[in-house]
Write an enzyme that holds these catalytic residues in place. Structure first.
Site, PDB file in Angstrom:
ATOM      1  N   HIS A 104     -22.547  28.607  40.557  1.00 20.59           N
ATOM      2  CA  HIS A 104     -22.144  29.807  41.295  1.00 20.59           C
ATOM      3  C   HIS A 104     -22.626  29.731  42.730  1.00 20.59           C
ATOM      4  O   HIS A 104     -23.747  29.323  43.005  1.00 20.59           O
ATOM      5  CB  HIS A 104     -22.661  31.089  40.632  1.00 20.59           C
ATOM      6  CG  HIS A 104     -24.119  31.066  40.330  1.00 20.59           C
ATOM      7  ND1 HIS A 104     -24.652  30.396  39.247  1.00 20.59           N
ATOM      8  CD2 HIS A 104     -25.180  31.619  40.971  1.00 20.59           C
ATOM      9  CE1 HIS A 104     -25.961  30.545  39.237  1.00 20.59           C
ATOM     10  NE2 HIS A 104     -26.307  31.265  40.273  1.00 20.59           N
ATOM     11  N   HIS A 106     -23.552  31.895  46.004  1.00 20.52           N
ATOM     12  CA  HIS A 106     -23.891  33.228  46.500  1.00 20.52           C
ATOM     13  C   HIS A 106     -23.331  33.370  47.918  1.00 20.52           C
ATOM     14  O   HIS A 106     -23.475  32.453  48.737  1.00 20.52           O
ATOM     15  CB  HIS A 106     -25.410  33.402  46.628  1.00 20.52           C
ATOM     16  CG  HIS A 106     -26.181  33.307  45.351  1.00 20.52           C
ATOM     17  ND1 HIS A 106     -26.668  34.411  44.691  1.00 20.52           N
ATOM     18  CD2 HIS A 106     -26.580  32.246  44.614  1.00 20.52           C
ATOM     19  CE1 HIS A 106     -27.337  34.033  43.614  1.00 20.52           C
ATOM     20  NE2 HIS A 106     -27.306  32.713  43.547  1.00 20.52           N
TER      21      HIS A 106
END
Ligand code: 5GP
Length: 141
Positions: A104, A106
């Site tokens: 992921h 950010h």
């Protein structure tokens, strides 16, 4: 692969629709949604729709798709939040502080040094929902 991918990690569950998220954007290869413990207003995560624990596992086509989505999201963050600074952050391995083992990215609206991973308390759900909606709208425009 550095680590065996766990199909029951929280982001895999979000991708399967088993737990909810405040969606910002979705296409065939990526999903962007609000971080549930935002370090700054508008903190958004972008994940690929493939089984990758971290960067070293990420096929190039998905890396490209994640970056394309990130560009859409950061443009929307600037419009909606009136910020210019956006920190792009991505942790690889628990030694680096990674806590969810599905790749992921950010995207944290940043002013000077408000950089941290996340707060210890949940963000306001209504505010997260509203921000997700505003960002969705900005992307669609
Ligand atoms: P990491 O520390 O692995 O780089 O980041 C994991 C991020 O996922 C943290 O910022 C944390 O707030 C976020 N997070 C953890 N669980 C959930 C969840 O169930 N939903 C959402 N939207 N974010 C989550």
């Amino acid at each position: 692969m550095t680590m065996v991918y766990d199909e029951n990690n929280i982001f895999a569950k979000i991708l399967r629709g088993e737990i909810p998220c405040h969606k910002v954007y979705e296409d065939d290869k990526t999903l962007a949604f609000m971080d549930i413990m935002p370090v700054a207003k508008g903190h958004t995560l972008v994940i690929p729709k493939c089984q990758a624990v971290e960067l070293s596992d990420l096929p190039c086509e998905f890396a490209c798709a994640v970056f394309k989505t990130a560009q859409k999201v950061m443009t929307a963050q600037r419009v909606v939040l009136g910020v210019q600074g956006i920190t792009q952050m991505q942790l690889n391995h628990s030694d680096a502080g990674q806590s969810v083992f599905h790749y992921h990215m950010h995207l944290v609206p940043t002013h000077l040094s408000n950089i941290a991973k996340h707060e210890s308390k949940m963000g306001d759900q209504d505010e997260l929902a509203k921000l997700a909606e505003q960002l969705r709208t900005a992307i669609a425009e």
